[in-house]
Design a protein around this motif. Structure first.
Motif, mmCIF file in Angstrom:
data_model
loop_
_atom_site.group_PDB
_atom_site.id
_atom_site.type_symbol
_atom_site.label_atom_id
_atom_site.label_comp_id
_atom_site.label_asym_id
_atom_site.label_seq_id
_atom_site.Cartn_x
_atom_site.Cartn_y
_atom_site.Cartn_z
ATOM 1 N N PHE A 157 62.157 40.912 69.362
ATOM 2 C CA PHE A 157 63.090 40.162 70.190
ATOM 3 C C PHE A 157 63.616 38.966 69.390
ATOM 4 O O PHE A 157 63.031 38.572 68.381
ATOM 5 C CB PHE A 157 62.396 39.656 71.458
ATOM 6 N N LYS A 158 64.678 38.367 69.897
ATOM 7 C CA LYS A 158 65.226 37.188 69.228
ATOM 8 C C LYS A 158 65.677 36.177 70.262
ATOM 9 O O LYS A 158 66.402 36.514 71.202
ATOM 10 C CB LYS A 158 66.393 37.564 68.314
ATOM 11 N N ASP A 159 65.181 34.935 70.103
ATOM 12 C CA ASP A 159 65.610 33.840 70.969
ATOM 13 C C ASP A 159 67.007 33.422 70.536
ATOM 14 O O ASP A 159 67.213 32.972 69.402
ATOM 15 C CB ASP A 159 64.631 32.676 70.844
ATOM 16 N N SER A 160 67.977 33.560 71.423
ATOM 17 C CA SER A 160 69.374 33.291 71.066
ATOM 18 C C SER A 160 69.630 31.820 70.770
ATOM 19 O O SER A 160 70.560 31.484 70.036
ATOM 20 C CB SER A 160 70.300 33.758 72.194
ATOM 21 N N LEU A 161 68.794 30.920 71.316
ATOM 22 C CA LEU A 161 69.012 29.487 71.092
ATOM 23 C C LEU A 161 68.364 29.004 69.796
ATOM 24 O O LEU A 161 68.955 28.224 69.047
ATOM 25 C CB LEU A 161 68.454 28.681 72.274
ATOM 26 N N THR A 162 67.149 29.475 69.515
ATOM 27 C CA THR A 162 66.421 28.972 68.347
ATOM 28 C C THR A 162 66.488 29.909 67.155
ATOM 29 O O THR A 162 66.067 29.540 66.053
ATOM 30 C CB THR A 162 64.943 28.751 68.707
ATOM 31 N N ASP A 163 66.977 31.141 67.368
ATOM 32 C CA ASP A 163 67.012 32.171 66.327
ATOM 33 C C ASP A 163 65.625 32.598 65.863
ATOM 34 O O ASP A 163 65.477 33.197 64.806
ATOM 35 C CB ASP A 163 67.830 31.715 65.109
ATOM 36 N N VAL A 164 64.586 32.263 66.649
ATOM 37 C CA VAL A 164 63.235 32.692 66.310
ATOM 38 C C VAL A 164 63.054 34.155 66.732
ATOM 39 O O VAL A 164 63.335 34.525 67.875
ATOM 40 C CB VAL A 164 62.178 31.806 67.003
ATOM 41 N N THR A 165 62.625 34.993 65.804
ATOM 42 C CA THR A 165 62.363 36.400 66.078
ATOM 43 C C THR A 165 60.887 36.578 66.414
ATOM 44 O O THR A 165 60.025 36.026 65.736
ATOM 45 C CB THR A 165 62.720 37.266 64.862
ATOM 46 N N TYR A 166 60.585 37.344 67.465
ATOM 47 C CA TYR A 166 59.201 37.501 67.889
ATOM 48 C C TYR A 166 58.958 38.893 68.446
ATOM 49 O O TYR A 166 59.897 39.633 68.775
ATOM 50 C CB TYR A 166 58.827 36.443 68.934
#
Length: 730
Positions: A662-671
């Motif tokens: 997944f990818k957080d659209s605000l922080t660009d952190v992929t998890y």
């Protein structure tokens, strides 16, 4: 290879021979001897095999005791021994009188008695005071209970685990002016060096067991593992017997228990190639033997002196072909080829249906070793194929014990039997007997995963759907039903599970190849600080459980590993961790083996829910030595609550609800995100999956550290942007 010398367990020439019926190993399709039995020619001295902690227990008759020696330092690096069990020693060598007083020290007393008497006197050199009195407590009479010996089954039930004795500290109280232990486990067991005189084997019905160490833990459920309790410790000998009323699955589970035991003769035979064995003769002279002299002077009286034992651990830590996934075909149940390298014969793995193969045939050669060769079933399409040699002198090309796919398969060779691997050959020391070369008893232990599980009969479609990518990931963590061996109110407990797992993630990550893992679990109180509207801080605590799989050997690029971390063992332990202290290097060193480790967290948004996603770094680099799974004990209990009472071999199951990552659209952190359940064998032996009704989700920046939101919220040791997150308001 040997790490130190080892002492022979009995004085030299103590008996002329033991019979096949007395020997370790399969006796029939229904009986397997765990004990090597023998009848000494009169009383003969018993000696400590290595330095270790000693527990003495009642024997099979009123005049005998059994002794359990737990090694302090392992005598052979390729084997981790849990217990050496001596059976049939004279009680009078240890205790005297109706109160079972410890024998007095003196020139005629055993080394063991002299040692514990000296320790006892040293303990009372300084006065000991009761917390409610200024008067010192009088030194009590030294009775057998102080070293764990108690014949009263009402006080000490026979189902009491042996581990209760080895993992308990001294607790004393003043009871009416008499200094007494609180309960049967309130003492510290004595330590003794190797080669010391423990006592005397009686003239009949004696024996010795060698138990491999699968870790120090308790099982909350009946997992069909062998039960190491006082009933086992007090028997004249130990045997696994299959009953006519046992189902086929129960019989198979009982057979698996034999793989935790090895032959004492083969144990000493391992020292023939390299090392030495010290021994004591009838005149009390201590000397040593090396090479073939170990066989001639010490092992010759044993019926199994020429037997070589092959153990193969395979899928889900079960023995080779346990799941019938290594059969040649649906109409051919054979699963292995054995014999000389140029003359292999197809057969079923095992001996009399027991899950170890026994080699004993004489050979004709001019070498100082015999050839033990095998071929195992291998699938050329199975990406995670791999083999690791735990114990044995392998001839094939290997790297630090690993035999990789290209050295297992010969796909391009049209003459190669594609059902089987390449020939795997091992060298075993031999002895000449009238021109024939006989094996010197030895052990070969392998971990091999070379074919997929048979999921066609599984009770869950999820298994079939997920098998390609995450099958191995489901099985890298220790059994979820394990509990600490310590009975302690301290807030930090580690329990170890030392049954190595072989994984190959080359298809999963270009940074990871094959690795060997051991497991442990950390139980600890976590803390969460919440900032209130008035800026005051309220602290909450919750118990957490952190499941860890540590690489103990690997083919990964060593630039991504810290070599000294890989080399360190993990042991069950306990300690106090002050959650109010913001310096956590000691905690991280205890859990991971180095103060250079650092826990970090990253904030991600999962459908409007803020989650702290954890990672483990060493220095400035991401860690590849460990796999971690953190959940709260409350979440763990939720998973335990759905385990059927008849389940065995229970592990975590990871379900991918949507395609990762997944990818957080605000922080660009992929998890990564998974929901977790359990994978187990049901009453029919069928591999099955259950998920809790309220799903438990775990998150991670990678698959090396997954944790639930609850666990992360209470993980006060994580840092964000190099600052301790002291006030978690999420």
């Amino acid at each position: 290879m040997p790490t130190s010398s080892v002492h022979f367990f009995i004085e030299q020439n103590a008996f002329a021979f033991n019979t096949p019926q007395q020997s370790f190993g399969p006796q029939s399709i229904d009986a397997f001897n765990l004990t090597t039995k023998f009848n000494p020619s009169g009383t003969k001295k018993a000696f400590s095999i290595c330095k270790g902690v000693v527990l003495v227990q009642p024997g099979s008759t009123a005049d005998k005791v059994n002794v359990i020696l737990r090694p302090y330092k392992q005598p052979f690096s390729e084997l981790t021994i849990k217990y050496f069990v001596y059976r049939g020693l004279n009680k009078s060598d240890f205790f005297t009188g109706n109160l079972n007083l410890i024998n007095t020290a003196g020139p005629s007393s055993t080394d063991f008695v002299n040692k514990i008497q000296a320790d006892y006197e040293s303990f009372y050199q300084e006065p000991i005071y009761n917390q409610n009195s200024a008067q010192p407590i009088a030194k009590p009479i030294f009775t057998a209970k102080f070293i764990g010996y108690n014949e009263d089954v009402n006080q000490v039930p026979v189902n009491t685990p042996i581990s209760d004795f080895f993992f308990k500290e001294s607790q004393f109280v003043d009871a009416g002016g008499v200094f007494e232990e609180v309960e049967h486990t309130s003492f510290e067991l004595p330590m003794i060096d190797g080669g010391k005189w423990l006592g005397n084997f009686s003239g009949s019905d004696c024996g010795v067991d060698v138990v491999l160490n699968y870790g120090d833990y308790k099982q909350e459920f009946d997992n069909s593992e062998f039960t190491f309790d006082l009933q086992y410790a007090r028997q004249a000998y130990a045997q696994i017997t299959l009953l006519a009323t046992d189902s086929d699955v129960v019989k198979k589970l009982k057979r698996e228990q034999t793989t935790q035991f090895i032959d004492i003769v083969a144990f000493y035979g391992l020292f023939v190639k390299e090392g030495k064995v010290t021994f004591t003769d009838a005149s009390n002279a201590v000397t040593s033997r090396a090479g073939q002299a170990i066989f001639n002077d010490l092992l010759a009286p044993f019926a199994t002196k020429n037997k070589v034992y092959l153990y193969i651990d395979s899928n889900r830590n079960r023995s080779y072909n346990y799941y019938n996934n290594y059969c040649i075909s649906q109409t051919n149940s054979n699963s292995i080829k054995v014999g000389l390298a140029n003359a292999l014969l197809e057969t079923a793995f095992g001996n009399l249906n027991w899950p170890l193969h026994v080699f004993e045939l004489d050979q004709s050669n001019s070498n100082d070793f015999n050839d033990i060769s095998i071929q195992v079933i291998a699938s050329s399409t199975y990406e995670e194929i791999g083999l690791f040699v735990l114990t044995g002198d392998v001839v094939n090309e290997s790297d630090r014990g690993f035999i990789v796919k290209k050295n297992l398969l010969e796909i391009q060779n049209s003459t190669q039997d594609l059902n089987f691997s390449k020939v795997l050959s091992f060298k075993v020391p031999n002895i000449d007997a009238n021109g024939q070369k006989k094996n010197i008893s030895s052990i070969i232990r392998l971990i091999y995963v070379g074919n997929e599980m048979n999921f066609s009969s599984s009770s869950s479609g999820m298994l079939w759907e997920d098998k390609k990518r995450y099958l191995l990931y489901h099985n890298i963590f220790s059994n979820i039903t394990t509990n600490p061996v310590f009975n302690s109110d301290e807030n930090f407990l580690i329990t170890s599970v030392n049954k190595p797992k072989l994984i190959s993630y080359k298809g999963f990550s270009n940074l990871m190849n094959e690795s060997l893992l051991n497991n442990y679990v950390v139980f600890q109180q976590g803390k969460k600080n919440v900032v209130n509207a008035d800026l005051s801080v309220t602290s909450f605590t919750k118990e957490k459980s952190l499941f860890i799989a540590k690489k103990i050997a690997t083919l990964d690029n060593f630039s991504i590993h810290k070599p000294n971390v890989l080399s360190k063992g993990v042991h069950s332990c306990k300690m106090n961790v002050d959650s109010t202290i913001s310096e956590y290097s000691n905690y991280l060193a205890t859990v991971y083996g180095s103060k250079d480790y650092l826990l970090k967290h990253y904030l991600v948004d999962d459908n409007g829910m803020n989650v702290n996603v954890l990672s483990l770094d060493i220095g400035s680099q991401f860690d590849y030595c460990f796999y971690n799974l953190g959940i709260t004990v409350e979440e763990l209990n939720t998973l335990k609550s759905i385990i059927p009472v008849t389940a065995t071999n229970v592990d975590f199951y990871f379900q991918e609800n949507l395609l990762n990552p997944f990818k957080d659209s605000l922080t660009d952190v992929t998890y990564f995100k998974y929901s977790i359940g359990i994978i187990y064998e049901d009453i029919n032996g069928t591999l099955s999956v259950l998920m809790p009704s309220d799903l438990i989700f775990v998150y991670g920046l990678s698959n090396n550290f997954l944790s639930s939101k609850e666990y992360s919220d209470y993980e006060e040791k994580s840092v964000l942007d190099s600052f301790i997150n002291e006030a978690n308001i999420l």
